[in-house]
Design an enzyme around this catalytic site. Structure first.
Site, PDB file in Angstrom:
ATOM      1  N   LYS A  31     -14.324   0.275  -3.849  1.00  0.00           N
ATOM      2  CA  LYS A  31     -15.404   0.742  -2.971  1.00  0.00           C
ATOM      3  C   LYS A  31     -16.457   1.494  -3.784  1.00  0.00           C
ATOM      4  CE  LYS A  31     -12.388   1.569   1.013  1.00  0.00           C
ATOM      5  NZ  LYS A  31     -11.853   2.602   1.877  1.00  0.00           N
ATOM      6  N   GLU A  37       0.815  -1.215   0.000  1.00  0.00           N
ATOM      7  CA  GLU A  37       0.000   0.000   0.000  1.00  0.00           C
ATOM      8  C   GLU A  37       0.850   1.267   0.000  1.00  0.00           C
ATOM      9  OE1 GLU A  37      -3.027   0.314   3.074  1.00  0.00           O
ATOM     10  OE2 GLU A  37      -4.490  -0.677   1.816  1.00  0.00           O
ATOM     11  N   HIS A  58       7.582 -27.017  -1.536  1.00  0.00           N
ATOM     12  CA  HIS A  58       6.926 -28.129  -2.223  1.00  0.00           C
ATOM     13  C   HIS A  58       5.731 -27.651  -3.038  1.00  0.00           C
ATOM     14  CE1 HIS A  58       9.317 -31.290  -0.162  1.00  0.00           C
ATOM     15  NE2 HIS A  58       9.516 -30.260   0.657  1.00  0.00           N
TER      16      HIS A  58
END
Ligand code: PA5
Length: 432
Positions: free
Chosen positions: A421, A286, A307
């Site tokens: 948003k 961010e 793995h």
């Protein structure tokens, strides 16, 4: 003190390039320290550890004592992003891995909500809250974030119905802005106890404010030691010197970025660090990922992910470098015993502890990945405890501020987060 080892990058970044990057990092450090860079109004975290007063610690401990006296068994910490990742990272690093009942914590179990919109998550949380003695801490700096607001409405209603409105007041604590936002209005109107998130500290830099300290204290961990570790690192990282570890780390990751390595994989060989890497990803992602710039912060847990992701890391696109977070001393010992028939062929390890094997795996991985074209930065702490975690939090915050200024971006805003948003609110028909 944390140890930073950059020798695993020497085959990729020559001395001249590193020295040039160090000079840039020192310049960025100057911008940060002088408070002249973009977003300078959010620099409160930079001097926070040395400014935390005993009263602030005591205010957190008073809530802990109160809820222990009420025999609270489960505390729901509601928040998203910087409002929960630091406390989750710490609690996960210190808790017993197999059940809270066996944890060193004498306090209530701390669980998290408001960091997703999953209906089943919230329904199953309610199942627990109905049968356990519960309380909640709701955290939102803006006081308007949808995910925690939804979780808080549900948890608040449940607590009010279960205990009555009066008793509910003593079981709800809000951590938010001093004056602004819906959560502040609601908390004031209902008479909840509140803590303030300082104006000059953004969410992802807030772990050493009540945002992190209260949940960590509730989980039974030593917040004074956490702050002491951060304070120690604040002093180390305040030096305008080529030896400052935050400057060195920022310089190397930017030199690697400039050389085409644009993914930083934070790896740890300790499962307890799994949420610390999440906190780190948010901090750097961010803060740096804007204006088309920034290293992509990724994470892995080894040997587990060797793995699954190991193949890609060893031989996939050569765009990544690794920062390995290691812990020098294990706090527990598990020895491998000798067996008469040695059917599993492990007698060659008899008498060794598992951490020895883990360390050899770490060393072997480092060599293999460097050979495969993956530069390696190593960051080691002495042991997994509050003091060392406090050091790590501050170290990465400081390095992040410097690093973002090296990229010439504002480390302290996140304009891109608004895009989803906006669409979600339009789809939900939120009134303007
Ligand atoms: O780092 C940040 O600022 C963000 O991740 C915020 O912490 C997150 O969006 C939550 O915001 P708020 O605390 O306002 O609910």
């Amino acid at each position: 003190m944390i140890k930073l080892d950059l020798s695993g990058c020497s085959a990729f970044i020559n001395q001249e390039a590193f020295v040039a990057s160090l000079a840039k990092a020192r310049e960025a450090f100057g911008v940060l320290e002088s408070g002249t860079g973009a977003g300078h109004e959010f620099l409160g975290w930079n001097t926070l550890p040395s400014q935390i007063r005993q009263r602030q610690i005591d205010d957190c401990l008073a809530i802990v004592d109160d809820w222990i006296a009420k025999e609270v068994e489960m505390v729901v910490v509601i928040g998203i992003g910087g409002s929960y990742l630091g406390s989750l990272a710490t609690i996960a690093a210190l808790n017993h891995l197999f059940g809270y009942a066996m944890s060193s914590s004498s306090g209530p179990q701390v669980v998290f909500a408001g960091q997703n919109l999953s209906e089943e998550y919230l329904a199953e949380l309610k199942d627990q809250l109905l049968v356990r003695n519960c309380a909640t801490v709701v955290i939102s700096k803006s006081g308007t974030t949808t995910e925690p607001a939804i979780a808080f409405r549900l948890v608040r209603n449940l607590i009010q119905r279960k205990y009555g409105r009066e008793e509910a007041r003593s079981r709800i604590v809000a951590i938010t802005d001093a004056n602004r936002g819906a959560l502040r209005t609601l908390a004031d109107r209902e008479g909840y106890r509140t803590f303030v998130i300082p104006d000059d500290i953004g969410g992802r830099f807030s772990v050493l404010t009540p945002v992190g300290l209260l949940p960590i204290a509730l989980a039974g961990y030593d917040i004074e030691a956490l702050v002491a570790g951060a304070r120690y690192m604040q002093r180390i990282c305040a030096e305008d010197s080529d030896e400052n570890p935050a400057i060195r780390y920022a310089a190397m990751r930017n030199a690697l970025y400039d050389s085409g390595k644009d993914i930083e994989l934070l790896a740890s060989f300790h499962p307890k660090m799994r949420f610390f890497t999440e906190w780190w990803k948010q901090l750097f992602g961010e803060s740096e990922g804007k204006e088309g710039k920034g290293l992509f912060p990724a994470s892995a847990l080894f040997t587990t992910d060797l793995h699954s992701m190991g193949q890609y890391i060893q031989q996939g696109q050569r765009k990544l470098f690794e920062t390995v977070l290691s812990v020098e001393n294990s706090r527990r010992e598990v020895l491998l015993e000798e067996e008469e028939d040695d059917l599993d062929g492990l007698n060659y390890l008899a008498g060794k502890n598992v951490e020895y094997v883990n360390r050899m795996a770490q060393e072997g991985t480092r060599m293999a990945h460097i050979d495969g074209g993956v530069p390696n930065i190593s960051i080691a702490i002495e042991q997994l405890d509050e003091y060392n975690l406090g050091q790590l939090f501050y170290f990465f915050e400081k390095a992040c501020g410097i690093s973002a200024y090296m990229l010439d971006v504002n480390p302290f805003d996140q304009p891109g987060v608004e895009a989803y948003k906006k669409n979600m609110f339009a789809l939900l028909g939120k009134p303007q």
